[in-house]
Structures are given as structure tokens and as C-alpha cells.
Design an enzyme around this catalytic site. Structure first.
Site, short mmCIF file in Angstrom:
data_model
loop_
_atom_site.label_atom_id
_atom_site.label_comp_id
_atom_site.label_asym_id
_atom_site.label_seq_id
_atom_site.Cartn_x
_atom_site.Cartn_y
_atom_site.Cartn_z
N LYS A 283 3.35 2.33 -10.45
CA LYS A 283 2.28 3.15 -11.06
C LYS A 283 2.42 3.21 -12.58
O LYS A 283 1.51 3.65 -13.27
CB LYS A 283 2.31 4.56 -10.46
CG LYS A 283 1.70 4.60 -9.07
CD LYS A 283 1.52 6.01 -8.59
CE LYS A 283 0.89 6.00 -7.20
NZ LYS A 283 0.91 7.34 -6.59
N ASP B 7 5.34 9.38 2.81
CA ASP B 7 4.45 9.40 1.66
C ASP B 7 3.14 10.10 2.04
O ASP B 7 2.64 10.97 1.33
CB ASP B 7 4.19 7.94 1.25
CG ASP B 7 3.51 7.81 -0.10
OD1 ASP B 7 3.63 8.75 -0.90
OD2 ASP B 7 2.88 6.76 -0.35
FE LIG Z 1 2.29 4.21 -3.31
#
Ligand SMILES: [Fe+2]
Length: 376
Positions: free
Chosen positions: A237, A315
Site C-alpha cells: 500500500k 484481514d
Molecule cells: Fe491487503
């Protein structure tokens, strides 16, 4: 006569060599402690062996013991440097033979009184590495009512050197590994800090993953690979634009497509680190779905590396239960129902099962639950 002497010498060296190989076969301190204690009795033909480690901060020695009935009692005993035979050896850094402990005023009888063990004789050597005291080893009660000899002492000192080197190597290795994990975590947190709404996500996902690993009975190496993958799962990210990453609203289709590039970006970053190949497969596959509709490769079922399948469940649970500026997080039980609903579609059913078991055991503490605990 001479032949006998040579044979004895050879036997001693064989013993030492096999212990050296054994101790050097692992960098796991607990393994080295255990094997050291076992080897003590063999090396000098003693009834019991003990290992006392040095607590630098308190300047004390404490027993390292395997869990057992007497273990808990012994574990609580601590010796000041200079106290008892072990403490004296630690202080003078010189080995000692005491063949009748009753006659030696240095003998610390508390350990016997509390454990019910009867110490008759002791052979004790310091563990020293580059002038640094690591602890002491003790052989207690020479078998067959014999006395410990100077020959035993020489052999025991050589053994102490081997133990010291093995312990120091393990310590250094573990320190290095710890630094690597902490650095990875710092890096992941630095990426996470860019998005003010996902604070604590990496830490929680990592904890959830380890709870699943426990349920699945993964071994130490598998757990470590999983932990590092979980820490680094969203590292890609870093390459996603702030306008998308920090957007306080749901993403549009184009933005979603951009966001989907983060596993690939993560791969590009991590593949430069030679020893991270096991970890990279996990981070790269954490958005794959069990039915093959995920990304980046559209892998299906067991084609998805297990680390990826575990991170996917953790997640998603964390994303569902955490608050976002545009929506409140789901209740834990509702999120669990969602996981169940998508088991076999989005998630590996076995992993969902393991997650639910860990949840029922109280090992999964969601963001909102943490906030409640914090409030109280
Ligand atoms: Fe991810």
C-alpha cells in the site's frame, strides 16, 4: 595400562564431540537448555544435572528447569552471586568440586529442603563467553557413591565451553531475528500511519493469524513465516496514492482496481530480500478467494498458499469489525456469521473453523472489544 588410558581419553572426546554436534544442531535456547541438562549426567556420570542462568539486572542466578513436580519449586529459587556453591563459582569464575556438601559451609541447603532432594556431591563450572558470565552448570551426586575427580572437572569445563558457545550463538541469532521482526513491524506501521482509519490493523491481524496457527498446530517455523507475512501483508500500500488510501468514503470502481495492485507492489518490494520467499507467497496471495474469484492470480482452494488463506480470514474479520469514518464496524458475532456464510466461497472452511475456535476461546479481540476494555 597405557591402552586403557587412551581408550578412556578417546571415549571422553567422543562424548564431547557428540554433545557439541547436538548443541550446535539448534539455535533454540530452550532446546539447548534441555540438552545441556540431559548431557551433564552422561558426561560425568552424575545422578542429576542442573543449569542456572545469570540474571544480569538482578545480579542473581536462577534455575532453568523443565516443567515437572519439583520444577515449579526449584524455579522460584534465586541465588545471589557469591551465595551457595553455584554462586561462589559464578563469583570466582572457577570450577569447583565438593564431594561432601555437608562439610562445606558454602552449600545452599534451601533447594534440597524445598524440593526434598538430597545433594551429596557437586561438580560445578561457570558458563563464560568472552568474559561475560552466562550462568553455571552443576552435576549433582556422582553415581555409584564415587567422588568427582579432577578428570571429571577437566571434562566438565570443556563441556561448559561448548554450552557457552551454543548459548551465545542462539542468543545472537534470536536477537537478530527479533530486530528483523521489529524492523518489519515498524515499516508496516509506517505504511499504516498514512491511513488514519486503519490504526492497529497490522497488530490485530498478526495476533489473529497467530491464534489460528495455534489452533491448526503449525510448527515454529510455519508460525514465524505466518507472523512475518501478516506483519507485511499490506506493505504494497506504500505505492497507493494518498487520495485513494486516505479517502474517507467507499472507493469507486477505478479506485478499487488501483487498490488491487497492492499485493503486486508488495511482491516487488519484498522479492529483493533473499530470504523472504516463503513470506512473499503469503503476502502476495492474501486477496485470493477460495472459489477462484480473488486477485491477483485467481487461484482456487489449496492452490492458494495456506499463509494467504489464513491472512484472508483475519484481514476480513478485522475490516468488518473495525470502525470506518463512513460506517460503524459490525458486531463480532455478526462478523463471525459472515465468515461462516462465505466459508467455501471466499474462505477456506478449515481456516474459518480454526478462527471460530480461537474466537470462542477468547483469543480474538476485535477493535471494538479492545476499545470497550480500554474505556473500562
Ligand atoms: Fe491487503
Amino acid at each position: 595400562m597405557e591402552n586403557n588410558f587412551l581408550l578412556k581419553e578417546l571415549e571422553k572426546h567422543k562424548k564431547l564431540l557428540s554433545v557439541t554436534l547436538l548443541l550446535n544442531s539448534s539455535l533454540e535456547p530452550s532446546y539447548i537448555y534441555k540438552k545441556t541438562i540431559e548431557a551433564i549426567t552422561e558426561i560425568v556420570n552424575a545422578e542429576v544435572g542442573s543449569l542456572l542462568l545469570y540474571d544480569e539486572e538482578k545480579d542473581e542466578l536462577y534455575f532453568h528447569v523443565a516443567l515437572g513436580e519439583k520444577g515449579e519449586i526449584i524455579k522460584k529459587i534465586r541465588l545471589k552471586i557469591g551465595e551457595g556453591i553455584a554462586g561462589s563459582v559464578a563469583k570466582t569464575r572457577k570450577s569447583l568440586i565438593v564431594n561432601d556438601v555437608k562439610k562445606d559451609p558454602r552449600f545452599f541447603s534451601k533447594a534440597d529442603e524445598q524440593s526434598g532432594f538430597v545433594t551429596k556431591s557437586i561438580l560445578c563450572s561457570p558458563l563464560i563467553y568472552r568474559d561475560k558470565l552466562l550462568g553455571v552448570i552443576q552435576a549433582i551426586n556422582k553415581k555409584d557413591d564415587e567422588n568427582f575427580s579432577n578428570e571429571d572437572l577437566n571434562l566438565f569445563e570443556s563441556f561448559a565451553n561448548i554450552v557457552s558457545i551454543a548459548l551465545e550463538n542462539a542468543k545472537l541469532y534470536n536477537k537478530l531475528k527479533e530486530t528483523f521482526f521489529q524492523t518489519s513491524f515498524a515499516l508496516a506501521e509506517a505504511v499504516e500511519k498514512r491511513d488514519p482509519y486503519t490504526g492497529g490493523h497490522v497488530r490485530r491481524v498478526t495476533e489473529y493469524c497467530l491464534a489460528i496457527a495455534e489452533e491448526l498446530g503449525l510448527n515454529k517455523e510455519e508460525k514465524e513465516n505466518l507472523e512475518l507475512s501478516a506483519i507485511l501483508h499490506d506493505i504494497g500500500k506504500i505505492g497507493i496514492d494518498d487520495a485513494i488510501l486516505r479517502k474517507p468514503a467507499p472507493l469507486n470502481e477505478e479506485e478499487i482496481e488501483t487498490m488491487k495492485k497492492h499485493p503486486q507492489i508488495g511482491l516487488e518490494i519484498l522479492k529483493k530480500v533473499k530470504h523472504l520467499s516463503e513470506i512473499v507467497v503469503g503476502t502476495f496471495s492474501h486477496h485470493e478467494k477460495y472459489d477462484g474469484t480473488g486477485y491477483p492470480l485467481g487461484l482456487k482452494g489449496d492452490e492458494i498458499p495456506i499463509i494467504g488463506r489464513i491472512i484472508a480470514v483475519c484481514d476480513t474479520f478485522d475490516a468488518m469489525t473495525s470502525n470506518r469514518p463512513y460506517r460503524k464496524g459490525l458486531d463480532d458475532n455478526v462478523a463471525i456469521e459472515e465468515l461462516k456464510k462465505y466459508a467455501g466461497i471466499q474462505f477456506d472452511p478449515l481456516i474459518v473453523d480454526a478462527f471460530i475456535k480461537a474466537f470462542q476461546r477468547g483469543k480474538i479481540i476485535s477493535q471494538s472489544k479492545r476499545e470497550k476494555i480500554y474505556e473500562n
